[in-house]
Design an enzyme around this catalytic site. Structure first.
Site, PDB file in Angstrom:
ATOM      1  N   PHE A  60     -10.105   4.169 -43.162  1.00  0.00           N
ATOM      2  CA  PHE A  60     -10.425   3.049 -43.462  1.00  0.00           C
ATOM      3  C   PHE A  60     -11.352   2.475 -42.311  1.00  0.00           C
ATOM      4  CE2 PHE A  60      -6.295   1.888 -42.007  1.00  0.00           C
ATOM      5  CZ  PHE A  60      -6.059   0.892 -41.080  1.00  0.00           C
ATOM      6  N   GLU A  92      -9.834   6.785 -49.193  1.00  0.00           N
ATOM      7  CA  GLU A  92      -9.921   6.320 -50.733  1.00  0.00           C
ATOM      8  C   GLU A  92      -9.678   4.387 -50.983  1.00  0.00           C
ATOM      9  OE1 GLU A  92      -7.743   8.298 -49.265  1.00  0.00           O
ATOM     10  OE2 GLU A  92      -5.467   8.798 -49.708  1.00  0.00           O
ATOM     11  N   ARG A  93      -9.290   4.578 -49.599  1.00  0.00           N
ATOM     12  CA  ARG A  93      -8.617   2.701 -49.125  1.00  0.00           C
ATOM     13  C   ARG A  93     -10.236   1.548 -49.648  1.00  0.00           C
ATOM     14  NH1 ARG A  93      -4.339   3.052 -44.729  1.00  0.00           N
ATOM     15  NH2 ARG A  93      -4.105   4.901 -45.332  1.00  0.00           N
ATOM     16  N   SER A 113      -5.394   9.744 -38.444  1.00  0.00           N
ATOM     17  CA  SER A 113      -3.897   9.412 -37.941  1.00  0.00           C
ATOM     18  C   SER A 113      -4.027  10.620 -37.728  1.00  0.00           C
ATOM     19  CB  SER A 113      -3.204   9.157 -38.930  1.00  0.00           C
ATOM     20  OG  SER A 113      -2.790  10.170 -39.910  1.00  0.00           O
ATOM     21  N   CYS A 155      -9.781   2.663 -33.412  1.00  0.00           N
ATOM     22  CA  CYS A 155      -8.670   3.776 -32.805  1.00  0.00           C
ATOM     23  C   CYS A 155      -9.138   3.106 -30.964  1.00  0.00           C
ATOM     24  CB  CYS A 155      -9.216   4.437 -32.876  1.00  0.00           C
ATOM     25  SG  CYS A 155     -10.818   4.963 -32.534  1.00  0.00           S
ATOM     26  N   LYS A 215     -16.238  12.575 -47.332  1.00  0.00           N
ATOM     27  CA  LYS A 215     -15.234  11.990 -48.660  1.00  0.00           C
ATOM     28  C   LYS A 215     -14.710  10.652 -47.423  1.00  0.00           C
ATOM     29  CE  LYS A 215     -10.588  12.388 -48.457  1.00  0.00           C
ATOM     30  NZ  LYS A 215     -10.638  10.655 -48.690  1.00  0.00           N
TER      31      LYS A 215
HETATM   32  P1  NAD Z   1      -4.872   8.623 -42.192  1.00  0.00           P
HETATM   33  O1  NAD Z   1      -5.045   9.798 -41.705  1.00  0.00           O
HETATM   34  O2  NAD Z   1      -4.351   7.921 -43.428  1.00  0.00           O
HETATM   35  O3  NAD Z   1      -6.344   8.486 -43.416  1.00  0.00           O
HETATM   36  C1  NAD Z   1      -7.808   9.146 -42.596  1.00  0.00           C
HETATM   37  C2  NAD Z   1      -8.293  10.297 -44.148  1.00  0.00           C
HETATM   38  O4  NAD Z   1      -7.729  11.679 -44.366  1.00  0.00           O
HETATM   39  C3  NAD Z   1      -8.436   9.681 -45.251  1.00  0.00           C
HETATM   40  O5  NAD Z   1     -10.129  10.122 -45.603  1.00  0.00           O
HETATM   41  C4  NAD Z   1      -7.317  10.321 -46.130  1.00  0.00           C
HETATM   42  O6  NAD Z   1      -7.698  10.641 -48.135  1.00  0.00           O
HETATM   43  C5  NAD Z   1      -7.335  11.486 -45.866  1.00  0.00           C
HETATM   44  N1  NAD Z   1      -5.445  12.341 -45.475  1.00  0.00           N
HETATM   45  C6  NAD Z   1      -4.873  11.597 -45.235  1.00  0.00           C
HETATM   46  N2  NAD Z   1      -3.223  11.793 -45.828  1.00  0.00           N
HETATM   47  C7  NAD Z   1      -4.125  13.188 -45.969  1.00  0.00           C
HETATM   48  C8  NAD Z   1      -3.461  14.429 -45.688  1.00  0.00           C
HETATM   49  N3  NAD Z   1      -2.270  15.038 -45.920  1.00  0.00           N
HETATM   50  N4  NAD Z   1      -3.978  15.823 -46.264  1.00  0.00           N
HETATM   51  C9  NAD Z   1      -5.660  15.155 -46.292  1.00  0.00           C
HETATM   52  N5  NAD Z   1      -6.088  14.717 -45.435  1.00  0.00           N
HETATM   53  C10 NAD Z   1      -5.641  13.433 -46.090  1.00  0.00           C
HETATM   54  O7  NAD Z   1      -5.953   7.303 -41.183  1.00  0.00           O
HETATM   55  P2  NAD Z   1      -6.819   6.102 -41.675  1.00  0.00           P
HETATM   56  O8  NAD Z   1      -4.860   4.727 -42.250  1.00  0.00           O
HETATM   57  O9  NAD Z   1      -7.226   5.877 -42.774  1.00  0.00           O
HETATM   58  O10 NAD Z   1      -7.257   5.167 -40.345  1.00  0.00           O
HETATM   59  C11 NAD Z   1      -6.083   4.938 -39.474  1.00  0.00           C
HETATM   60  C12 NAD Z   1      -6.186   5.952 -38.499  1.00  0.00           C
HETATM   61  O11 NAD Z   1      -6.976   6.517 -37.918  1.00  0.00           O
HETATM   62  C13 NAD Z   1      -5.059   5.814 -37.262  1.00  0.00           C
HETATM   63  O12 NAD Z   1      -4.204   6.390 -36.116  1.00  0.00           O
HETATM   64  C14 NAD Z   1      -7.024   5.741 -36.225  1.00  0.00           C
HETATM   65  O13 NAD Z   1      -6.002   5.639 -34.355  1.00  0.00           O
HETATM   66  C15 NAD Z   1      -7.313   6.775 -36.541  1.00  0.00           C
HETATM   67  N6  NAD Z   1      -8.760   6.873 -36.165  1.00  0.00           N
HETATM   68  C16 NAD Z   1      -9.236   7.182 -34.763  1.00  0.00           C
HETATM   69  C17 NAD Z   1      -9.845   7.145 -34.324  1.00  0.00           C
HETATM   70  C18 NAD Z   1     -10.589   8.225 -33.330  1.00  0.00           C
HETATM   71  O14 NAD Z   1     -12.033   7.483 -33.415  1.00  0.00           O
HETATM   72  N7  NAD Z   1      -9.908   9.086 -32.476  1.00  0.00           N
HETATM   73  C19 NAD Z   1     -11.307   6.233 -34.897  1.00  0.00           C
HETATM   74  C20 NAD Z   1     -10.473   5.694 -36.339  1.00  0.00           C
HETATM   75  C21 NAD Z   1      -9.531   5.786 -36.013  1.00  0.00           C
END
Ligand code: NAD
Length: 496
Positions: free
Chosen positions: A156, A183-184, A233, A288, A180
Site C-alpha cells: 500500500f 487492496e487498500r 511485509s 520501507c 495485483k
Molecule cells: P502486506 O504484506 O500486508 O501486503 C502486501 C501485498 O501482499 C498486498 O498486495 C496484499 O494484498 C498481499 N497479501 C497480504 N497478506 C497476504 C497473504 N497472507 N498471502 C498472500 N498475499 C498477501 O504489506 P503492506 O502492509 O501492504 O505494506 C507494508 C509493508 O511492506 C511494510 O512491512 C514495509 O516495510 C514493506 N515494504 C517493503 C519494501 C521493500 O522494498 N523492502 C517496500 C515497500 C514496503
C-alpha cells in the site's frame, strides 16, 4: 489546490485489454485515511477471475515474445509521456487513497517514470555475449529469452511507484505481466492502467487483478506463471517465497524493515537533523527506507536529540492535499492503533516519550488516522522494540559508546533494508560502508533509495531471493539464459 475526491463505486479488473467487472462475493472498502471517507469498493477476487488474467497473459505471450525489442519499448516511450502529462492527477489519487502529501506523491511518480525510462534501454540491456573459437571452428553464445507470464504483488505504501519496479522490465524483455495491487490502494493503478491502455500494447500483455490472498495463491500455484515479484511485509514475503519455491518458480520477495542511522558527534548536526527528520517522518514513516532507529555516539546523544525533538514537534500534520502540510495520516485505523500501542510498549521497556504524537487533534479531520511525529528516547539496545518494525512516524533513539557498539547493534537487527551514517569523517564512512549489514547504504543520506539503474538491494529479512528489482537485476530476473554451441563444417560453406 482542489481537494475533490475521485470516487469509483466498484473497481474493475483489466484483463485481455478490457475492463472487466468483477463478480466477487467479497468486496473491501477503500478509505481515504485523512478524512475517513469511502472512495469505493475493491473486489477480493476468487481464483476463477485471476485465472482469466493468466489465460489472457499466456495467450498474448507467443506473439509478444516474437515482437522485436525495439518495437516492445515503443509503448513505454508513450507511457513515459502519458505519466508525465497526468502526473498531478495520479499524485492527487495517491494522496487520496494513501494519505502521503501531494509533494511526496509526485516524488514517488518521478521514481516510477525513471523505471520506464531505464527499461527503454532493453535492446542494449538484454544482450547476451559470445565467443568465437571456443574450440577450433566452434562458437559459443549466450542469449537471453523471456520467461512467459510473470506477476507482481505490491503493497500500500507506494501505490504508484512499486509496480514500476517490475512492469516495464517484464514487458520490455518480452514477458507478459499481471499486477495485483494492494487492496487498500487500488485506485492509482486503475488510473495508470487507463493510461497504459492508450499506449498501443497488444491485449493481454499487461493485466490487472484486484484481490487478496486467494488471488496471490492462484498466481503462485498456476504453472503458467513463471516468476513472482513481491513487495510487502516480511511474514508475507517469506510465505510467498516458500510457496513459489515449492512450485519451482523464481521469486523476488522484498520484506519489511527497521532502518538504523548512526549519528557521529562530528556530523553536520543541522543537515543531519533535517535529513533524518524527513526520512523518519516523511510519508508518515511508512517508507520501507524510513529511518526508524537513531544510534547516537558520544555527545551526539544530546546535540542530535535536542535538534530532532525540536524539528519533529514543528512538523505540520494534516490532509496531504492541503498546502503547507508536511506529513499525512497513516493508512488505517488498525495501523494507528498498532503504532500507538507500540509507543506504549517502548515506554514500558524503559524509553521516554520525548515527543508524543499519540491521539492528536487535527482540525476538520477527526475521522483521519493521524499519529504525529513521535520520539522515543533511551530505547534499550537490547529491547525487542529496538528491532521491531513500527511502520509509522516514530523514531527510536538508542545510545552507543562507539562505532563497534553501534555496528554490533546493527548486526542484531533482523532486517537489512538500509543503514545510514552521518559523519564528516571519510575513514568512519568507509568503515561503515564496508561493515554495515544492510543492502542499501546511505552516507549523509536519509533515504538511500537506489535509482532505477541500480538494484533495490535489501538484505536479511528484508529480502528473499537473488535478483533484486530495477536495472540490470531485473533483466536477469525476467530472462532465462540459453547457451548455444555451434559448429559449421567448412565443406558446407564451399558449396556457395
Ligand atoms: P502486506 O504484506 O500486508 O501486503 C502486501 C501485498 O501482499 C498486498 O498486495 C496484499 O494484498 C498481499 N497479501 C497480504 N497478506 C497476504 C497473504 N497472507 N498471502 C498472500 N498475499 C498477501 O504489506 P503492506 O502492509 O501492504 O505494506 C507494508 C509493508 O511492506 C511494510 O512491512 C514495509 O516495510 C514493506 N515494504 C517493503 C519494501 C521493500 O522494498 N523492502 C517496500 C515497500 C514496503
Amino acid at each position: 489546490m482542489s481537494t475533490a475526491i475521485i470516487t469509483e463505486a466498484k473497481i474493475p479488473h483489466y484483463i485481455d485489454g478490457q475492463w472487466v467487472e468483477s463478480n466477487a462475493r467479497e468486496w473491501s472498502e477503500i478509505v481515504n485515511p485523512a478524512t475517513g471517507e469511502s472512495l469505493g469498493k475493491v473486489p477480493i477476487s476468487d481464483a476463477a477471475e485471476v485465472t482469466k488474467a493468466i489465460d489472457a497473459a499466456a495467450a498474448a505471450y507467443p506473439a509478444w515474445r516474437r515482437t522485436p525489442p525495439e518495437d516492445r519499448i515503443q509503448p513505454l516511450f508513450k507511457l513515459k509521456v502519458l505519466l508525465e502529462d497526468h502526473l498531478d492527477d495520479i499524485s492527487r489519487l495517491i494522496t487520496q487513497e494513501n494519505g502521503k502529501t501531494f509533494t511526496e506523491a509526485k516524488a514517488e511518480m518521478r521514481r516510477a517514470i525513471e523505471n520506464v525510462e531505464v527499461a527503454c534501454g532493453i535492446p542494449v540491456m538484454m544482450q547476451g555475449y559470445n565467443l568465437e573459437d571456443v574450440a577450433r571452428g566452434i562458437d559459443e553464445m549466450m542469449i537471453r529469452q523471456p520467461l512467459g507470464v510473470t506477476a507482481a504483488i505490491v503493497p500500500f505504501n507506494f501505490p504508484g511507484m512499486i509496480a514500476f519496479w517490475f512492469l516495464p522490465y517484464a514487458i520490455a524483455t518480452g514477458n507478459t505481466f499481471i499486477l495485483k495491487p494492494s487492496e487498500r490502494v487500488p485506485l492509482t493503478m486503475r488510473y495508470v492502467y487507463e493510461l497504459i491502455e492508450k499506449t498501443g500494447l497488444p491485449k493481454g500483455v499487461v493485466n490487472l487483478v484486484n484481490g487478496g490472498k486467494v488471488a496471490v495463491d492462484t498466481l503462485i500455484d498456476d504453472p503458467r506463471v513463471r516468476a513472482i515479484s513481491f513487495v510487502g511485509s516480511t511474514p508475507v514475503a517469506r510465505y510467498i517465497y516458500a510457496r513459489s519455491g515449492e512450485k519451482g518458480k523464481r521469486a523476488q520477495c522484498q520484506g519489511g524493515a527497521k532502518n538504523p542511522v548512526i549519528v557521529l558527534p562530528d556530523a553536520d548536526m543541522q543537515m543531519a537533523t533535517q535529513i533524518i527528520s524527513d526520512s523518519a517522518f516523511g510519508c508518515a514513516g511508512q517508507r520501507c527506507l524510513a529511518v526508524s532507529v537513531a544510534v547516537t555516539i558520544g555527545e551526539a546523544q544530546k546535540t542530535f536529540r535536542d535538534a530532532i525533538a525540536e524539528s519533529a514537534a514543528k512538523l505540520r500534520v494534516g490532509n496531504g492535499l492541503e498546502d503547507g502540510v508536511q506529513m499525512g495520516p497513516v493508512i488505517t485505523k488498525q495501523s494507528k492503533e498498532r503504532i500507538e500501542s507500540l509507543i506504549g510498549v517502548g515506554e514500558k521497556q524503559g524509553a521516554k516519550v520525548l515527543v508524543d504524537g499519540r491521539n492528536p487533534k487535527i482540525p476538520r479531520h477527526e475521522r483521519g488516522n493521524f499519529v504525529k511525529p513521535t520520539i522515543l528516547d533511551g530505547v534499550p539496545a537490547s529491547s525487542e522494540l529496538s528491532h521491531t518494525e513500527i511502520f509509522g512516524p516514530v523514531l527510536s533513539m538508542v545510545h552507543a559508546n562507539d562505532m563497534d557498539e553501534a555496528l554490533a547493534f546493527l548486526e542484531r537487527n533482523p532486517y537489512g533494508n538500509q543503514a545510514s551514517l552521518f559523519t564528516s569523517s571519510g575513514a568512519a564512512a568507509r568503515r561503515f560502508r564496508y561493515e554495515a549489514p544492510a543492502g542499501n547504504i546511505g552516507i549523509n543520506i536519509g533515504v538511500a533509495a537506489p535509482m532505477a539503474y541500480f538494484p533495490f538491494s535489501g538484505w536479511k529479512d528484508s529480502f528473499f531471493g537473488i535478483m533484486h528489482g530495477q536495472g540490470r537485476d531485473s533483466v536477469e530476473f525476467y530472462t532465462e539464459k540459453k547457451v548455444v554451441v555451434e559448429r559449421w563444417a567448412k565443406e558446407h560453406s564451399r558449396k556457395f
